[in-house]
Design a protein around this motif. Structure first.
Motif, PDB file in Angstrom:
ATOM      1  N   ARG A 141     -10.548  17.480 -10.004  1.00 18.28           N
ATOM      2  CA  ARG A 141     -10.189  16.057 -10.075  1.00 18.28           C
ATOM      3  C   ARG A 141     -10.845  15.447 -11.308  1.00 18.28           C
ATOM      4  O   ARG A 141     -12.039  15.669 -11.543  1.00 18.28           O
ATOM      5  CB  ARG A 141     -10.686  15.292  -8.840  1.00 18.28           C
ATOM      6  N   PHE A 180     -14.932  21.323  -8.196  1.00 17.65           N
ATOM      7  CA  PHE A 180     -15.862  21.415  -7.081  1.00 17.65           C
ATOM      8  C   PHE A 180     -15.221  22.297  -6.018  1.00 17.65           C
ATOM      9  O   PHE A 180     -14.011  22.499  -6.012  1.00 17.65           O
ATOM     10  CB  PHE A 180     -16.190  20.025  -6.511  1.00 17.65           C
ATOM     11  N   ARG A 223      -9.595   5.871   4.366  1.00 15.35           N
ATOM     12  CA  ARG A 223      -9.385   7.095   3.575  1.00 15.35           C
ATOM     13  C   ARG A 223      -8.342   6.877   2.477  1.00 15.35           C
ATOM     14  O   ARG A 223      -7.402   6.121   2.618  1.00 15.35           O
ATOM     15  CB  ARG A 223      -8.967   8.276   4.448  1.00 15.35           C
ATOM     16  N   TYR A 255      -2.602  10.269   5.986  1.00 20.97           N
ATOM     17  CA  TYR A 255      -3.295  10.166   7.277  1.00 20.97           C
ATOM     18  C   TYR A 255      -2.586   9.271   8.285  1.00 20.97           C
ATOM     19  O   TYR A 255      -1.953   8.278   7.938  1.00 20.97           O
ATOM     20  CB  TYR A 255      -4.731   9.679   7.076  1.00 20.97           C
ATOM     21  N   GLY A 305     -11.884  13.944   6.609  1.00 16.20           N
ATOM     22  CA  GLY A 305     -10.617  14.468   7.098  1.00 16.20           C
ATOM     23  C   GLY A 305      -9.945  13.520   8.057  1.00 16.20           C
ATOM     24  O   GLY A 305     -10.290  12.338   8.130  1.00 16.20           O
ATOM     25  N   GLY A 358      -7.121  18.017  10.238  1.00 16.26           N
ATOM     26  CA  GLY A 358      -7.996  18.901   9.462  1.00 16.26           C
ATOM     27  C   GLY A 358      -9.066  18.120   8.737  1.00 16.26           C
ATOM     28  O   GLY A 358      -9.154  16.893   8.852  1.00 16.26           O
ATOM     29  N   ALA A 359      -9.880  18.847   7.992  1.00 15.48           N
ATOM     30  CA  ALA A 359     -10.946  18.215   7.218  1.00 15.48           C
ATOM     31  C   ALA A 359     -11.448  19.194   6.175  1.00 15.48           C
ATOM     32  O   ALA A 359     -11.201  20.392   6.276  1.00 15.48           O
ATOM     33  CB  ALA A 359     -12.103  17.816   8.126  1.00 15.48           C
TER      34      ALA A 359
HETATM   35  P1  HAM Z   1     -11.314  14.296   0.348  1.00 12.89           P
HETATM   36  O1  HAM Z   1     -12.055  13.203   1.029  1.00 12.89           O
HETATM   37  O2  HAM Z   1     -10.594  13.953  -0.876  1.00 12.89           O
HETATM   38  O3  HAM Z   1     -10.325  14.936   1.413  1.00 12.89           O
HETATM   39  O4  HAM Z   1     -12.338  15.462   0.024  1.00 12.89           O
HETATM   40  C1  HAM Z   1     -13.044  16.138   1.046  1.00 12.89           C
HETATM   41  C2  HAM Z   1     -14.493  16.358   0.655  1.00 12.89           C
HETATM   42  O5  HAM Z   1     -14.547  17.017  -0.608  1.00 12.89           O
HETATM   43  C3  HAM Z   1     -15.284  15.076   0.446  1.00 12.89           C
HETATM   44  O6  HAM Z   1     -15.827  14.605   1.661  1.00 12.89           O
HETATM   45  C4  HAM Z   1     -16.385  15.535  -0.487  1.00 12.89           C
HETATM   46  O7  HAM Z   1     -17.447  16.135   0.245  1.00 12.89           O
HETATM   47  C5  HAM Z   1     -15.705  16.601  -1.320  1.00 12.89           C
HETATM   48  N1  HAM Z   1     -15.331  16.050  -2.628  1.00 12.89           N
HETATM   49  C6  HAM Z   1     -14.256  15.301  -2.943  1.00 12.89           C
HETATM   50  N2  HAM Z   1     -14.241  15.012  -4.262  1.00 12.89           N
HETATM   51  C7  HAM Z   1     -15.322  15.602  -4.795  1.00 12.89           C
HETATM   52  C8  HAM Z   1     -15.861  15.696  -6.120  1.00 12.89           C
HETATM   53  N3  HAM Z   1     -15.267  15.147  -7.156  1.00 12.89           N
HETATM   54  N4  HAM Z   1     -17.004  16.396  -6.303  1.00 12.89           N
HETATM   55  C9  HAM Z   1     -17.618  16.992  -5.254  1.00 12.89           C
HETATM   56  N5  HAM Z   1     -17.157  16.952  -3.993  1.00 12.89           N
HETATM   57  C10 HAM Z   1     -16.027  16.271  -3.753  1.00 12.89           C
HETATM   58  C11 HAM Z   1      -9.504  15.993   1.130  1.00 12.89           C
HETATM   59  O8  HAM Z   1      -9.562  16.655   0.132  1.00 12.89           O
HETATM   60  C12 HAM Z   1      -8.578  16.347   2.274  1.00 12.89           C
HETATM   61  N6  HAM Z   1      -7.720  17.456   1.853  1.00 12.89           N
HETATM   62  C13 HAM Z   1      -9.382  16.703   3.521  1.00 12.89           C
HETATM   63  C14 HAM Z   1      -8.515  17.063   4.664  1.00 12.89           C
HETATM   64  C15 HAM Z   1      -8.208  18.310   5.099  1.00 12.89           C
HETATM   65  N7  HAM Z   1      -7.859  16.208   5.437  1.00 12.89           N
HETATM   66  C16 HAM Z   1      -7.153  16.877   6.334  1.00 12.89           C
HETATM   67  N8  HAM Z   1      -7.357  18.166   6.133  1.00 12.89           N
END
Ligand code: HAM
Length: 426
Positions: free
Chosen positions: A104, A116, A249, A254, A281, A300-301
Motif C-alpha cells: 500500500r 507489509f 472500517r 463490510y 476484520g 474474516g480478519a
Molecule cells: P485492513 O484493516 O486493511 O484489513 O488490514 C488488516 C491489518 O493489516 C491491520 O489491522 C494492520 O495490522 C495491518 N496493516 C494494514 N496496513 C498496514 C501497513 N501499511 N503497514 C503495516 N501493517 C498494516 C484488511 O486488509 C482486510 N482484508 C481484513 C479482512 C480479512 N477482513 C475480512 N477478512
C-alpha cells in the motif's frame, strides 16, 4: 518497505508457525494467491470509495495494456480464488488462511509500511455469528500462545443493505448543520457515503461527531440479533471487548460485524486517530456475489505481522528454543580437506548434529578463534595428513586435549562425547 534480516527470522518463523499450527488445528486450509491481480478486482472488491483504492494502490500497466495491482489486501484475491475453483461445491463453510506480503502506498509512519505482511483468515459460506466469534477466537489463541496479554477487541455492527439507507439518512440530518466544521474529505464523504465520516482521523471531524446517533440503534432486527449473539460468544471466549459505535472500517465490503484488535487499553478516540490495530476484520456477506459468485455470506480478519513482531520485541518475548546451537566446529586445512569437508557436513546434517564451519578460511589460527567465538565444545580438524591417513582430529575446546580417530567413526564418536557432556552439565 523493509528487509527482514537473518537475526529477525526466528521471531518471524515463530509467529508464522504459531499462526499456521492454530489455523490447521481449526480446519483452515492454506491458500496462496498471486501477488499481482487485475486492478479491477480491488476497485470492485475493496471498493472504489475506499482509501486503499483511491490513494494507496501500486498499479502498473503491462505492454499488452492490462492494469495489474500489487495486492493491497488478501480478501478479494481469496474470494476470487474461491469462485474460480468452484469452492462453493465443498462442504460449507470453507475455511482458508494465508500469509504473505501486501502493498500500500501509505504515508510512512510508525507501524505503517508500504510492503507489509498479513496473516489472514476467511470463513466463506455461512452467516452464523458463531463463525464471527471463531475468527476472533483464533486470534485470541494466537496472542495467548505467543504470550501477548492485555489484548482488547473493539467491535461494532454496521448493519446490512437493509439498515444502511435509514442510518445514512440519520447521519445526513445530523451533519447537515455541521458540514462546514468537517475536513474537505468528509465533505465529499457527506455526499457519497456519510458512514465513512465516523472513521475520520481529523481532529475537527472527531469533535463534530461527538453527539452522533449510534448505528446500533438503527439496525434491522436480523442484524441486531446477529450482533447480540456475537457479543454473547465473546463473553464465552472471555475476550475483553469494547463496543465502539464509531468503528466502521475503511473497506467497502463490510456488513454487520466489524472489529479491530489492539494491544493495551486503547481508548475509542485513540483507536480511530492512531490506527495501529494488530488485527482487523469483519463480515462481508455481499462480496462473493459482487465478484461474480453466488450469494454467499463470509467473515474474516487479517493481522499485521510487523506490528505483532514489534510488540514481541518491545516485550522481550523470544521464540522458545527448539534446535540446540551447533556444538561442533569444523576446521579444514588444504584443498583435499576442503573437498572432504563438503561430504562431512552433509553426513552431520543427516545425523542431525549441528556443525559450524568457515570453509572460506585457510589459517588454523583464525578458524580456532572462530570456533571459540561460536562457543563450540569440540573442533574437528581435518588437514592434508588426516585425509591421507583416513583420520580426523577431535579437539576438546575447553582443555585443548586432542585425539586422532578413524574418519568413518566420527559421527558415533561425537554423538557419544556430546551425550557425555550433556550428562556432566546436568
Ligand atoms: P485492513 O484493516 O486493511 O484489513 O488490514 C488488516 C491489518 O493489516 C491491520 O489491522 C494492520 O495490522 C495491518 N496493516 C494494514 N496496513 C498496514 C501497513 N501499511 N503497514 C503495516 N501493517 C498494516 C484488511 O486488509 C482486510 N482484508 C481484513 C479482512 C480479512 N477482513 C475480512 N477478512
Amino acid at each position: 518497505m523493509h528487509d527482514i534480516l537473518p537475526e529477525d527470522q526466528p521471531l518471524w518463523q515463530y509467529l508464522g508457525d504459531v499462526c499456521s499450527e492454530i489455523s490447521n488445528f481449526y480446519g483452515f486450509g492454506r491458500i496462496e494467491t498471486p501477488i499481482l491481480e487485475y486492478a479491477e478486482l480491488f476497485v470492485k472488491g475493496t471498493g472504489i470509495g475506499s482509501e486503499i483504492v483511491q490513494k494507496q494502490m501500486y498499479t502498473l500497466k503491462t505492454q499488452g495494456g492490462d492494469f495489474f495491482t500489487l495486492r493491497p489486501e488478501g480478501t478479494p484475491p481469496v474470494v476470487r480464488a474461491y469462485i474460480e475453483h468452484g469452492m462453493s461445491n465443498l462442504p460449507s463453510p470453507v475455511r482458508l488462511y494465508y500469509m504473505g506480503p501486501m502493498f500500500r502506498h501509505e504515508r510512512p509512519q510508525a507501524g505503517r509500511f508500504r510492503q507489509f505482511y498479513q496473516f489472514g483468515l476467511e470463513i466463506i459460506g455461512e452467516e452464523d455469528p458463531v463463525l464471527d466469534a471463531q475468527v476472533i477466537q483464533l486470534f485470541s489463541a494466537i496472542f495467548k500462545t505467543v504470550r501477548l496479554s492485555e489484548i482488547i477487541i473493539h467491535v461494532n455492527s454496521i448493519g446490512c443493505a437493509q439498515c444502511h439507507p435509514r442510518y445514512k439518512k440519520v447521519l445526513k440530518d445530523y451533519y447537515r448543520n455541521r458540514v462546514r466544521q468537517v475536513c474537505a474529505d468528509c465533505r465529499q464523504r457527506y455526499k457519497l457515503n456519510p458512514l465513512r465520516m465516523l472513521d475520520c482521523k481529523d481532529e475537527k471531524c472527531q469533535r463534530a461527531k461527538a453527539h452522533v446517533p449510534a448505528i446500533l440503534d438503527y439496525l434491522c432486527e436480523g442484524c441486531h440479533n446477529h450482533f447480540k449473539a456475537v457479543l454473547e460468544y465473546l463473553e464465552v471466549i472471555g475476550f475483553p471487548y469494547f463496543v465502539d459505535q464509531y468503528l466502521v472500517r475503511g473497506l467497502d465490503y463490510y456488513t454487520k460485524t466489524v472489529f479491530e484488535i489492539f494491544a493495551g487499553n486503547v481508548q475509542p478516540s485513540e483507536a480511530t486517530s492512531q490506527r495501529i490495530a494488530l488485527v482487523s476484520g469483519g463480515r462481508y456477506d455481499g462480496l462473493v456475489k459482487l465478484l461474480g459468485g453466488r450469494d454467499t455470506p463470509a467473515v474474516g480478519a487479517a493481522m499485521g505481522m510487523e506490528r505483532v513482531i514489534n510488540l514481541l520485541r518491545e516485550k522481550n518475548i523470544a521464540p522458545p528454543k527448539h534446535a540446540p546451537e551447533p556444538r561442533v566446529f569444523l576446521i579444514q586445512l588444504g584443498n583435499l580437506a576442503k573437498k572432504h569437508s563438503l561430504k562431512l557436513l552433509e553426513q552431520f546434517r543427516v545425523a542431525g548434529i549441528g556443525l559450524q564451519e568457515s570453509l572460506g578460511r585457510d589459517s588454523i589460527k583464525s578458524q580456532l578463534r572462530l570456533a571459540d567465538k561460536a562457543g563450540a565444545e569440540y573442533a574437528l580438524i581435518l588437514g592434508q595428513k588426516e585425509v591421507l591417513d583416513d583420520t580426523i582430529i577431535v579437539r576438546e575446546m575447553e582443555g585443548g586435549i586432542q585425539e586422532t580417530i578413524p574418519f568413518e567413526t566420527i559421527i558415533p564418536y561425537i554423538k557419544k562425547q556430546l551425550a557425555k557432556q550433556k550428562k556432566k552439565k546436568k
